[in-house]
Scaffold this active site. Sequence first.
Site, PDB file in Angstrom:
ATOM      1  N   SER A 108      -9.785   1.892   2.860  1.00  0.00           N
ATOM      2  CA  SER A 108      -8.855   2.620   2.020  1.00  0.00           C
ATOM      3  C   SER A 108      -7.842   1.739   1.300  1.00  0.00           C
ATOM      4  CB  SER A 108      -8.114   3.645   2.866  1.00  0.00           C
ATOM      5  OG  SER A 108      -7.272   3.003   3.809  1.00  0.00           O
ATOM      6  N   LYS A 161       0.837  -1.197   0.000  1.00  0.00           N
ATOM      7  CA  LYS A 161       0.000   0.000   0.000  1.00  0.00           C
ATOM      8  C   LYS A 161       0.877   1.254   0.000  1.00  0.00           C
ATOM      9  CE  LYS A 161      -3.993   1.870   2.635  1.00  0.00           C
ATOM     10  NZ  LYS A 161      -4.859   1.664   3.813  1.00  0.00           N
ATOM     11  N   SER A 169     -10.041  -0.469   7.031  1.00  0.00           N
ATOM     12  CA  SER A 169      -9.421  -0.247   5.727  1.00  0.00           C
ATOM     13  C   SER A 169      -8.772  -1.474   5.094  1.00  0.00           C
ATOM     14  CB  SER A 169      -8.384   0.872   5.819  1.00  0.00           C
ATOM     15  OG  SER A 169      -9.023   2.125   5.756  1.00  0.00           O
TER      16      SER A 169
END
Lengths: 478, 470
Positions: free
Chosen positions: B135, B59, B159
């Site tokens: 996210s 990420k 997330s």
Amino acid sequence: MTYEPVIGLEVHLHLKTQTKAFCGCSTEFGQEPNSQVCPVCLGFPGSLPVLNKTALDYGLKVALALNCQIQEYTKFDRKNYFYPDLPKNYQISQYDLPLSKNGFLEIALDGGKLKRIGIRRVHLEEDAGKLIHQEDSSLIDFNRAGIPLLEIVSEPGLNSPGEAHEYLTTLKSIIEYLYVSDCDMEKGSLRCDANISLRKTGQQDLGTKAELKNMNSFKAVKEALTFEIERQAELLNQKKTVVQETRSWDVKNLETVSMRTKEEAQDYRYFPEPDLPPFILSPDKITEIKKTIPELPRDKMLRFVKDYGLSDYDAKILVATLKDANFSEECIRLYSKNDKKPIVNWLIGPILYEANSRNCNLSDLGVAVKDLIGLVDFVERQEISYLAAKSVLSEMINIKDSPANIIQKKNLAQISDIKSLELQVGEVLKENPKSIQDYKAGKGNAIMFLVGQIMKKTGGKANPKVVQEILKRRLSNA
Amino acid sequence: MTAHELFDKLNRKEISPRDIITSLQDRIRQIDPKVKAYVRLSDSLHQTPILSGIPISIKDNICTEGYNTECCSKILAGFKPPYDATVITKLKEAGATVLDVKTNMDEFAFGSSTENSCFGPSRNPWNLECVPGGSSGGSAAAVAADEAIWALGSDTGGSIRQPASFCGVVGLKPTYGRVSRYGLIAFASSLDQIGPITKDVRDCAILMNIISGFDAHDSTSVDLKVPDYTKGLVNDIKGIKIGIPKEYFVEGMDAEVKTIVQEAVHKLKDLGADLKEVTLPHTEYAVSVYYIVATAEASSNLSRFDGVQYGFRAKSAKSKNLIDMYESTRGNGFGEEAKRRIILGTFALSHGYYDAYYLRALKVRTLIKEDFDKVFKDFDCIVTPTSPTPAFKIGEKIKDPLKMYLSDIYTISANLAGIPAISIPCGFTKKRLPVGLQILAKAFNEEMLFRAAYTYEQNTPWHLEKPKIE
């Protein structure tokens, strides 16, 4: 109208740890800008602080030496404000649960009476970087960012600039004994802000205060406070109000200048630092730290007075720094006479003078304790004059030789031999008939003048006592 | 293919690490223009060094030394960290190939759809018109679309789990303190955890074995021995006590999701688990508490992005003035949602409001944690839906932040309580959108999650389904 000043001091100390408060960077002063930085003290994204245990220990040591209550449960908080020298735009500090609270420091007032000044809190935080302003830009040096700072906040218990000065001197002395900070205001390892307000003498309520900043010496603190007392008194006398504000000491013009008022004060939005969990200080830990605290200046002074028969005044001078105290104590202990006055007088007199003029500690003069004692013994045995001994002392410091060798080499042995002194006296009397008349007219001082002349003639080597005796005898016979 | 299958093939020398990376790169080039799971794809990818092991996708908020790490925010444009996050160091030590291209995310992890990325949204591989969740939407979409073998995400309020659920993959938020946060660009420090997003439960356990453990660089990581999580992969939940919180099956929940999750719960019962309804009475406050605590911490964490040291600095005509430089840098550098949360958090911490908001939120947070403590005295785990809805359409909720915030209603509590939670696929809606099942356990009992999740997975077909990407 008379006013009583009410003063509280906030002292920031750089703790002398090897590494910074929350990372492994060196804390050494005066290095190449931005050479002692890492992602943590630069506040790089993703980096996290880890508490330097030594900084905590040092903080506890100071808190305990200042008689504070150590908080069992303590935590760090973030103090949020934007400034380019603050890499994260928040400072890791302590807000509502500081390391310690409610201590005190005893300061000596004129006349020797002690006054107890409350210590509100002692807490740990991190320093910011340093801005260097150029003509059209500003540069930042982050070497200082993250150095552990100890904030020591006094109660508003000081009532004169003199007391404030004494508080700082006493505090500095204690910190130096603990060996946790250099306490060097020039290098910024000790900084002091002052809160000051005035109130009518006898009144209980506090007046409106001003916070004074940017004082870079104890002297400046005293001067700024003195200025501020006058400024506020004048306002009050004119029935004007004192505005709550932060004022900066202008060292050039010797005045305080407004920086910002209360309305412009920042909201720091303190909240618990989530990257550092709260921690418990166990009683064992506190006991362990307590053991590392040496005898502090005040206790040492009292002991010097008791054990060595020193006056309070002399003892206080000798214990001002730990190094001086240790050196002095060794001299006093090894001095073989029961009456320690001669060695003490030498320590606080010529020896301290030599150290002060070289801006160093007594022990840094490089003179062995036994040689100093030897020198004092020469004087006490009247083998050299006091005057000559002072020059021997300088020589001992300069060429690192023993007093005996120097006295011999420089032919400084005192002339106590009556026959040779009689000759000198005769000559001087012949040259100064006016002094003889003065003496006979009852001017006792005349004899001192004549002694002085003989000392001059003998290059300071004549034994003044013997000379005086001879003079007295011959003058009364004349 | 899963990582553990690739390990086996590597061990049998049927393939080489180069084969794996080459085919993965081919797949990314072929599929990513549609899915947009990765960011800055054009200028990277080919730079990836080949290590001995399995590639992993990271990420965009986890620091990789020398590779851009921008949190999908303009304000961190061009930021190349000078260091690796601890999880990256551990992965490299374990022989993993860390991809230099990063996966898409909502800016600073603020969001539930990846629509808040400055690079634009990722797409859900099961329906390219839908969001992949957020996210960590890029990581989840990449894993689901076989553009990644496995991936790391971060979870502050769901997330990892919510996008795992939307994309039909496995996502775990570890116990707070289990995985080092060093090198994770902080959103809300007291809630953030890095965790795995994988194709099955076994991969999840393997990845946890690699990234877990105490880190001297993270004072909030916990010095507890890490068990071998693959030992928890036991196909047996007989007698395990599972609590079903009544507060999690209420109105506002998608009817299909409700049915699918209830079926999953029945399946667990069939497999021998002991099920009972439990109560977590403070659940209704979780979202409010979360948005105060998380935004307060975020407002402080994000204050370092000021244009002084790194990243974006606005070239304002008035930039001679410091305040102007700050204002135009932050005004232009942050996206809408980031600004919204910074303002919210700043307000919650302000003088005069702190007690009413932040302090009270902390107190309710403690109550929420105590709810879980109570249940875990008698139960081994808790089972809930991961999200109240399946993946929604791109643009559907972006204009309504409150609606978007409710997307995390089931996941937020685990972060507030610091406990571990996993999302595993448990079925599909009629429109072939995946639905996730969330399992929660008490702190540092990830083994229980693996056991329950593995047993469910081994007795259901959902993890084997693959999206057809048109």
